[in-house]
Design a protein around this motif. Structure first.
Motif: not given
Length: 515
Positions: A298-302, A307-313, A488-495
Motif C-alpha cells: 500500500l502506498y496511498e501517500t505516494n 488524500l484518498p487519491l490512489i484508492d479513488t483512481i 471529480i475533484v479531490i482537494m486537501g492538505a498535500g504536504a
C-alpha cells in the motif's frame, strides 16, 4: 464450537518427531498399521498422530523426540523383508516439530492465515465430526502458529509487527502516532501494533517486545547495521507473525529490498515514491511476487499525502470507468511556494526557506523544484491505469537553473537568492488576475499503452479551481467519460510530516484489518 475446557484451549506439545514410512503399493495392505503399532508398543514407544498420505505413498507417525532414533531402528527391523524386496523404500525421522490441537468449524481460514505467515503444516489430522484439528509444524514456527490460531479462534487481539524504516520527519511523526493510539486501537479494533524494528540508512534497532516512548534512546544505542537480511532473520528467530515493513525514506537504494521482503513474508507500506517509478519490468516483477506470496503493498501517500487519491483512481479503473485525463497541483510544497509567492510581496527564496522550515520540502528542495517529485507522482497515477510509461517519457520543466543543478545541497540552499530575479519577472509578466501554479497533467489517449505526461509551471485565472488553491493544499481533477465537463475533484492538505504520517498510519491499519 462448544464452550468447554477441551474446546476453548489449544493443546500444545513440543519436542516431537515425525517418523516417515514410505513405500509403493504397500501401505494399503492389511495389517501394516497393526505391525507398526505392535513393534512400537513392544519397544515402549508412545505413538501420537498417525496420518497416511496416499499421493506420497507414505505414512507418518508422531513420537516423542527422545524416542525418534529408537522408533526408526525398531521399524527398520520389523520391516526388514519389505525393505529388502523394495516394498518399503525408506523409514526416517523429522525432528524438532511441535503439535497443536484445537477445535474450529473453519480450519480452512486458519490454514489460510498460517500460509500468509509462511507457516505450512508438516502434518494435518482432522476429526470432522468433532471439528477437531491437529497440526504438526516445525518447532521454529510453533509459537507463531499458536499466536495466529489464538487470534482466529478466540478473537484475541491480533499482533501486527512493524519495522519502521526511516525516522526523520515523517517516520518520527508516525512512531509517535502509533505509540499514542496503540492502546485505543487494541481496545477498539482488536489489533495490537508493535514496533519491533526502527532503522535508518546506517543502523537498525530491534525490540521483540515492542518499542515504547523511549525508542529514541534505544535507536541511538543500536549497533546493528541496517541490513534487511538481518531483519528477516530476526523475525524468523523470534517467530513474529503479521509482518509489515514501513518505508518512510526517499531512498532509491532501500526500495531494492522490496522484492526480498515480500518473498520472506513481509507486507509493505510506503511513502517512498521511488519504487513505483522504477522501470516497468521491475514494477511488474514485484506485483507478480506480491500475488504469488499473497502479500500486500500500500502506498496511498505516494501522491496525495493523506488524500484518498490512489484508492479513488483504482476504484474507478477497476469498475470500468474510462479515465481520460488527470490534472492538478500534485506537490503540496510547490503549492505552498506559489500560493504564497503570488499573494505576498516576498522574494521567491524567502518563500522556499519558509516551506523548508515547515517541513514541506524533501530533504533536498531541488527534488521539489526540479519537478522530479511531481513527475514521479504523475507516473504512479499513469501506471495505476495500466499504462507502461517510463520516467523518461515525462516532459518536465525544471525550476532549478542549470548552474545550480549539480552542486551540493548546502551550497544550493546558500545560493537560493539567485532564483529571485527570474521568478519575479515571471510573476510580473502574467495577465491581470492570474496566478502561477506548478501542475502535472496526464492526458492523450489513455486507452493506448502510453499517455502523455507533462509537468510545468502555468499561469491560471485566480478565480479558477487551480487559482483558488490555498496554503499547501493539493488539487486533483479526474476527468472520465462520465465526468467530461465536471471532473471529480479531490482537494486537501498535500504536504507536511504529520499529514503524510497519518496517511501511512491509515495504510498500516487497512493492512492490519485484512490480515
Amino acid at each position: 464450537m462448544k464452550n468447554n475446557s477441551d474446546s476453548n484451549e489449544i493443546k500444545f506439545f513440543k519436542h516431537r518427531s515425525i517418523i516417515k514410512f514410505e513405500g509403493e503399493d504397500f501401505l494399503g495392505e492389511i495389517g501394516v498399521d497393526g505391525r507398526i503399532f505392535k513393534a512400537l508398543t513392544l519397544a515402549r514407544i508412545s505413538v501420537g498422530v498417525i496420518s497416511q498420505q496416499a499421493i506420497e505413498n507414505g505414512l507418518s507417525i508422531l513420537v516423542n523426540e527422545a524416542d525418534s532414533e529408537k522408533a526408526v531402528n525398531c521399524l527398520i527391523e520389523e520391516f526388514a523383508p519389505e525393505r529388502k524386496d523394495g516394498k518399503v523404500s525408506q523409514i526416517y525421522s523429522i525432528n524438532n516439530v511441535s503439535v497443536l490441537g484445537f477445535v474450529t468449524k473453519d480450519y480452512n481460514k486458519i490454514l489460510s492465515e498460517l500460509a500468509r505467515n509462511n507457516v505450512f503444516p508438516l502434518l494435518l489430522n482432522q476429526i470432522a465430526s468433532q471439528n477437531r484439528v491437529n497440526i504438526v509444524v516445525a518447532s521454529s514456527q510453533d509459537e507463531k502458529t499458536k499466536n495466529v490460531i489464538e487470534a482466529e479462534i478466540f478473537k484475541k487481539p491480533k499482533t501486527v509487527h512493524l519495522a519502521i524504516i526511516g525516522h526523520g520527519n515523517v517516520g518520527k511523526a508516525l512512531i509517535d502516532q502509533i505509540l499514542s493510539t496503540s492502546e485505543e486501537i487494541k481496545r477498539r479494533k482488536k489489533i495490537d501494533l508493535k514496533i519491533v524494528a526502527i532503522a535508518n540508512s546506517k543502523k537498525i534497532a530491534y525490540n521483540k517486545f515492542g518499542f515504547d516512548e523511549n525508542w529514541k534512546v534505544e535507536v541511538a544505542n543500536a549497533t546493528s547495521t541496517s541490513d534487511m537480511s538481518e531483519l528477516i532473520q530476526f523475525s524468523q528467530e523470534n517467530q513474529l507473525e503479521n509482518l509489515i515493513v514501513v518505508d518512510n525514506t526517499a531512498s532509491s537504494d532501500f526500495v531494492q529490498n522490496y522484492q526480498l521482503l515480500a518473498e520472506n513474508g513481509f507486507d509493505l507500506v510506503s511513502s517512498n515514491k521511488v519504487f513505483n517509478t522504477l522501470p516497468i519490468e521491475q514494477y511488474r516483477n514485484l506485483r507478480y511476487t506480491l500475488s504469488k506470496k499473497n502479500r500486500k503493498y500500500l502506498y496511498e501517500t505516494n501522491v496525495g499525502a493523506g488524500l484518498p487519491l490512489i484508492d479513488t483512481i483504482k476504484l474507478l479503473h477497476l469498475s470500468g470507468e474510462n479515465i481520460t485525463r488527470i490534472k492538478g497541483v500534485f506537490s503540496g510544497t510547490l503549492s505552498y511556494v506559489f500560493n504564497n509567492f503570488c499573494l505576498r510581496e516576498e522574494k521567491f527564496s524567502t518563500i522556499i526557506k519558509e516551506a523548508m522550515e515547515k517541513g514541506f520540502t524533501e530533504p533536498d528542495p531541488r527534488e521539489d523544484l526540479s519537478g522530479n517529485d511531481v513527475a514521479r507522482k504523475l507516473l504512479i497515477l499513469a501506471r495505476e491505469l495500466d499504462l507502461i510509461n517510463e520516467f523518461s517519457d515525462i516532459n518536465i520543466q525544471n525550476l532549478v537553473p542549470v548552474n545550480l543543478l549539480d552542486i551540493k545541497k548546502e551550497e544550493f540552499i546558500a545560493r537560493l537568492q539567485e532564483l529571485d530575479e527570474e521568478y519575479q519577472k515571471i510573476k510580473e509578466n502574467q495577465e491581470p488576475n492570474h496566478v502561477l501554479r506548478y501542475v502535472g497533467d496526464l492526458h492523450g489517449d489513455l486507452n493506448k499503452d502510453k499517455g502523455e505526461l507533462d509537468v510545468k509551471l502555468i499561469s491560471v485565472p485566480a478565480s479558477s479551481a487551480l487559482g483558488q488553491l490555498k496554503g499547501s493544499d493539493s488539487i486533483f481533477e479526474i476527468y472520465t467519460e462520465s465526468y467530461v465537463e465536471n471532473p471529480i475533484v479531490i482537494m486537501g492538505a498535500g504536504a507536511g510530516a504529520k499529514v503524510t504520517a497519518r496517511g501511512v498510519f491509515g495504510d498500516i491499519l487497512r493492512l492490519s484489518e485484512t490480515k
